[in-house]
Design a protein around this motif. Sequence first.
Motif: not given
Length: 165
Positions: A140-144
């Motif tokens: 799982t991940g998050h990016a901007r």
Amino acid sequence: MSTTTFRSLPGITAAEITAGQQLPPLRHPVSATTIVLGALASRDWRPMHHDKDFAVERNGVKNIFINTPNNAAWFERYITDWTGPKGRLGRLRFEMKKSVFPGDEMCFAGVVRELATDAAGCHWVDLDLTISVDGEVRTTGHARVAVPGDPTDNPWTRKGERWMP
């Protein structure tokens, strides 16, 4: 073979993105070559990424597996395939919950969590990301990511205080 439904150049603009929007999926079959070349490219000489016997006997897994920098590179490819050439990754964080092995097919998915425009006029998209194999989430991940506000905008031209991810 990779499969995707991404648009061709010039890429997406902020006006075309909405919160809750799903990114098109990206599928990629993983081979031992995928894993070994990713480890070599990141100068990760640890044997669990190229020596099956070591991975099985010392790490207790079924085969060699993708390393962290290789995983990051795949996420970056997924994001920038969606944004097009003007998409500029500002931040990326992810958690590898289970390994990805040769013979697996990675399925990348993403959703737009939030959109924002900063004081310098940079358009930001916050993404929630996953890599799944056979329906099981492995990472799982998050990016901007910065995207152009319109076709004439280019986040890559922002410098100094105008570039603050």
